[in-house]
Scaffold this active site. Structure first.
Site, PDB file in Angstrom:
ATOM      1  N   GLN A 645      10.114  38.092 -46.730  1.00 20.08           N
ATOM      2  CA  GLN A 645       9.773  37.989 -45.317  1.00 20.08           C
ATOM      3  C   GLN A 645       9.809  39.343 -44.620  1.00 20.08           C
ATOM      4  OE1 GLN A 645       8.530  35.528 -43.806  1.00 20.08           O
ATOM      5  NE2 GLN A 645       8.478  36.443 -41.759  1.00 20.08           N
ATOM      6  N   GLU A 646      10.755  40.182 -44.983  1.00 17.78           N
ATOM      7  CA  GLU A 646      10.924  41.464 -44.294  1.00 17.78           C
ATOM      8  C   GLU A 646       9.809  42.454 -44.623  1.00 17.78           C
ATOM      9  OE1 GLU A 646      12.891  42.617 -42.048  1.00 17.78           O
ATOM     10  OE2 GLU A 646      14.454  41.114 -41.880  1.00 17.78           O
ATOM     11  N   SER A 647       9.515  42.616 -45.894  1.00 20.08           N
ATOM     12  CA  SER A 647       8.630  43.700 -46.318  1.00 20.08           C
ATOM     13  C   SER A 647       7.563  43.282 -47.302  1.00 20.08           C
ATOM     14  CB  SER A 647       9.465  44.811 -46.964  1.00 20.08           C
ATOM     15  OG  SER A 647      10.086  44.331 -48.155  1.00 20.08           O
ATOM     16  N   TYR A 753      10.974  33.571 -38.280  1.00 21.06           N
ATOM     17  CA  TYR A 753      11.630  34.336 -39.344  1.00 21.06           C
ATOM     18  C   TYR A 753      12.625  33.461 -40.095  1.00 21.06           C
ATOM     19  CZ  TYR A 753      14.639  37.909 -41.453  1.00 21.06           C
ATOM     20  OH  TYR A 753      15.379  38.666 -42.338  1.00 21.06           O
TER      21      TYR A 753
END
Length: 771
Positions: A645-647, A753
């Protein structure tokens, strides 16, 4: 079928002490040297370097020093590499002279170009020709020679690259860019003569005119842009035309310039289109329609002064028309907005807002008119006027987007104050007045949660199922289906519950609500996909990957990106080729490109299979994640879910906010964590190292886990929005039911998120949980 144990874990175990148990697995290995080598092979270069230094490798045998240097280079600690290898006489004879290459990289990182060129040149002479690193070293040797002022030697080095590889052309392009900025026309011309690769050639079209401009040769610049304009197509032609027009205007040829600028409005990239609009506007003598188009372009570009002048001109031109056609109301609203930014015209703006209110019938225009009027009054500090205008907005244009936002704000404020009856009434009014607006769906979902909080399951079920009846394909159908299913289950209607959840699993099995829906039914979350055919990678794709590898090793990022785009265009006609390309890009760290190719196949209608789903949800850096998770005592699948999810596993990605790397650590946070957990000598650039970003991101996750007692939605809220907000949200009454708490998170980004990480957690357990 892929399956795994039920994903019922929303609350994870508290992690315990923050200090990582560095020796938790070392005792299982044969020796410290073996331990360091295993860390090295897993991509944990900083850990390996630290172990090797503890064992005295820095003063040991050449092979030990070289291994340590490779470990330091692995996380781009180039100052340490230089310290280890500078002056070492044994470099040419050890491990294929790789130490010379590393020393060149270290010197290049320090901007020591002459010394870097000396190291690269020696490595090129000693290394095996034809390898990727050999060719990359020639590129770096060429670059270093050029930057150190050895232009003739640089040309000689550049010609050692086989032209068919493309690296020669792209290296020449890179050097020519710098020379063009400095106005060195003869150098640019010499370098352009070398560029043969089609993509590089196309990218080089404006180097000569730019060089001529910097050299002060305006006539030559105009001729060069004229030649480019005649030879190019599409947006490049339009851009060349706009550049030429600017020079012609300076020379007084307004007629030709006007034609070029008008053409540029249609095809040029946004920045050049805005420039063309500015120049055309300043030329004047435009009719009503063109003036309106120019003013709108300038308004979107942020040039309020010219935009307002243009809108004023349209009003005058409209008044002079014989047919009496008035200025468009939508334009008059924007004109009033801009007038409101000019102190001396604010009263005129208010009068215009009033006139428009009296004549407008369109909710879209009327709603914006009243909202902009309210914003002006707010800037003037007239809060009572603002409240009146907002009341008019809700009464006169209730279906407008502006009214929906105001209604949502008022209802959610009542909700937050605990005035639930008032909130329900306002949510209901919003849902009725702006049925298709996103806020209306959100209002219905929130209403359902209020009924659920009151234990009115029938009322909640009615809200959720009412939404599904009205909008079976609506953007919130999954959310409504899950909560309708949960209400039916709690009301004892297991068949009704299963019907709702099965709909989610059938229509969108790769989703947050499919994951938690399986939990609701007490089932293991499964992904039913067919087995993919055995992949076959075409030879042309292997060649493309080789070029990407060379460009990446040589630091020719523009070339690598261009090659990726070329391969995508070639692969588009075949699912097998698209998947093969995606898999190869993911292996090479170009994960976002690879993942996007997977979703592009889904958009084209291809069903999930065992290959496609692993492209959309890959797991590179598996060994690295496992070992970092073991060190911190956390679940590796959770780390993988967060990274996805972050990168999307892109190691060097930088967010708009400045977060860097796999786990998107902010540099100040990284520096603070590094002081406690290492690495020493931390620099912002180290976050682009997969190991360092993962190490510090995991440390932060552990800290948040301890702070929030292992409650995953709170931990993730803190990771995304910061602990201050997460602590405030922790006071919500829904925190006792973590799925309801997730729906209550007020920030859309953070709510999405948390849901996406939870989805990833379910999918990654299925795909990789047993690896």
């Amino acid at each position: 079928m892929l399956r795994v144990f039920p994903v019922v874990m929303i609350v994870i175990a508290a992690v315990g002490a923050i200090t990582p148990p560095n020796n938790s697995y070392r005792s299982l290995l044969l020796s410290p040297a073996d331990s360091a080598l295993i860390e090295f092979e897993a991509g944990r270069f900083w850990h390996a370097a630290r172990m090797l230094r503890e064992e005295g490798a820095a003063t040991g045998r050449p092979e030990d020093i070289l291994l340590l240097a490779r470990a330091e280079a692995g996380w781009e600690n180039w100052s340490a590499v230089a310290e280890l290898l500078d002056g070492a006489e044994w470099l040419p004879g050890e491990s294929g002279a790789i130490g010379l290459y590393l020393l060149g990289r270290a010197r290049e990182a320090r901007g020591q170009w002459a010394q870097a060129a000396e190291s690269y040149g020696r490595y090129v002479d000693l290394s095996s020709s034809g390898t990727t690193r050999h060719h990359a070293s020639i590129v770096r040797w060429t670059r270093s020679l050029w930057k150190s002022g050895e232009r003739e030697a640089s040309f000689i080095a550049l010609h050692q690259l086989p032209p068919h590889l493309g690296a020669q052309s792209w290296t020449a392009l890179e050097l020519a860019l710098g020379e063009a900025r400095d106005g060195n026309v003869s150098s640019v011309e010499d370098l352009l003569s070398i560029i043969e690769h089609p993509s590089a050639r196309l990218s080089s079209w404006r180097l000569l005119p730019d060089a001529l401009f910097e050299a002060g040769d305006l006539a030559g610049t105009a001729e060069a842009f004229r030649e480019a304009y005649q030879q190019l197509t599409g947006d490049r032609r339009a851009t060349a035309g706009i550049e030429l027009a600017g020079l012609l205007l300076a020379g007084g040829d307004t007629a030709t310039a006007r034609g070029l600028l008008l053409e540029g409005l249609e095809e040029a990239p946004v920045a050049f289109r805005d420039r063309a609009a500015t120049q055309l506007f300043d030329l004047g003598n435009t009719d009503r329609e063109l003036t309106l188009e120019l003013a709108r372009i300038l308004d979107r570009a942020g040039d309020g002064r010219r935009a307002l002048m243009g809108y004023d001109r349209v009003v005058v031109l409209s008044a002079n028309l014989i047919d009496g056609m008035s200025a468009p109301l939508s334009m008059r609203v924007e004109r009033a907005r801009l007038m409101g930014t000019v102190q001396t015209r604010q009263e005129e703006a208010i009068q215009e807002f009033r006139v428009i209110r009296d004549v407008v019938t369109d909710d879209r225009i009327g709603g914006r008119n009243l909202e902009l009027w309210a914003q002006l009054r707010r800037r003037q500090g007239l809060d009572e006027h603002v409240r009146t205008l907002r009341r008019w907005l809700l009464e006169e244009h209730p279906s407008s987007s502006e009214a929906a936002e105001v209604a949502w704000s008022q209802a959610s404020q009542a909700d937050s104050r605990g005035e639930l009856d008032s909130a329900l009434r306002q949510y209901a009014a919003l849902s009725a007045n702006a049925r298709t607006h996103a806020r209306a769906g959100e209002a219905r979902m929130r209403s359902g949660q209020i009924y659920l909080g009151r234990s009115d399951r029938e009322g909640a079920a009615g809200v959720f199922e009412g939404y599904l009846e009205d909008f079976p394909e609506g953007r919130r159908w999954q959310e409504a289906s899950y909560w309708a299913g949960r209400m039916r289950l709690e009301l004892g209607d297991s068949n009704g519950a299963e019907e709702h959840i099965r709909r989610i699993k059938t229509r969108d099995p790769i989703s947050y609500y499919a994951v938690i829906g399986a939990d609701l039914l007490g089932e293991s979350y499964t992904i039913n996909v067919s087995d993919a055919d055995n992949p076959t990678v075409p030879r042309w794709l292997d060649r493309g990957f080789s070029d990407i590898d060379l460009f990446a090793e040589a630091g020719l990022e523009e070339a690598a990106a261009a090659e990726v785009n070329r391969l995508i265009e070639v692969a588009r006609m075949s699912k097998n080729d698209m998947l093969g390309l995606a898999e190869g890009l993911i292996v090479r760290g170009r994960t976002i490109d690879g993942i996007n190719l997977g979703w592009a196949l889904r958009d084209e209608g291809y069903e999930w299979d065992s290959r496609l789903i692993r492209v959309a949800f890959p797991l590179p850096y598996l060994d690295l994640i496992r070992r970092e998770a073991m060190e911190w005592g956390v679940d590796p699948i959770i780390l993988a879910a967060i990274i996805r999810q972050e990168s999307a596993f892109k190691a060097d990605i930088v967010s708009r906010a400045g977060a860097i790397g796999l786990m998107q650590v902010m540099p100040p946070t990284g520096a603070q964590l590094a002081r406690v957990h290492g690495p020493s000598g931390f620099q912002e650039g180290h976050l682009a190292s997969p190991e360092v970003s993962l190490h510090l991101g995991a440390a932060y996750f552990v800290e948040m886990s301890a702070r929030y007692d292992g409650v995953l939605p709170l931990i993730l809220s803190a990771y995304n929005a910061g602990p201050t907000r997460a602590t405030r949200w922790k006071q919500y009454p829904e925190v006792s039911d973590l799925l309801r708490f997730t729906e209550r998170i007020p920030f859309v980004e953070t709510r999405g998120y948390v849901k996406n990480v939870r989805r990833n957690l379910g999918i990654y357990r299925v795909l990789y949980g047993r690896n």
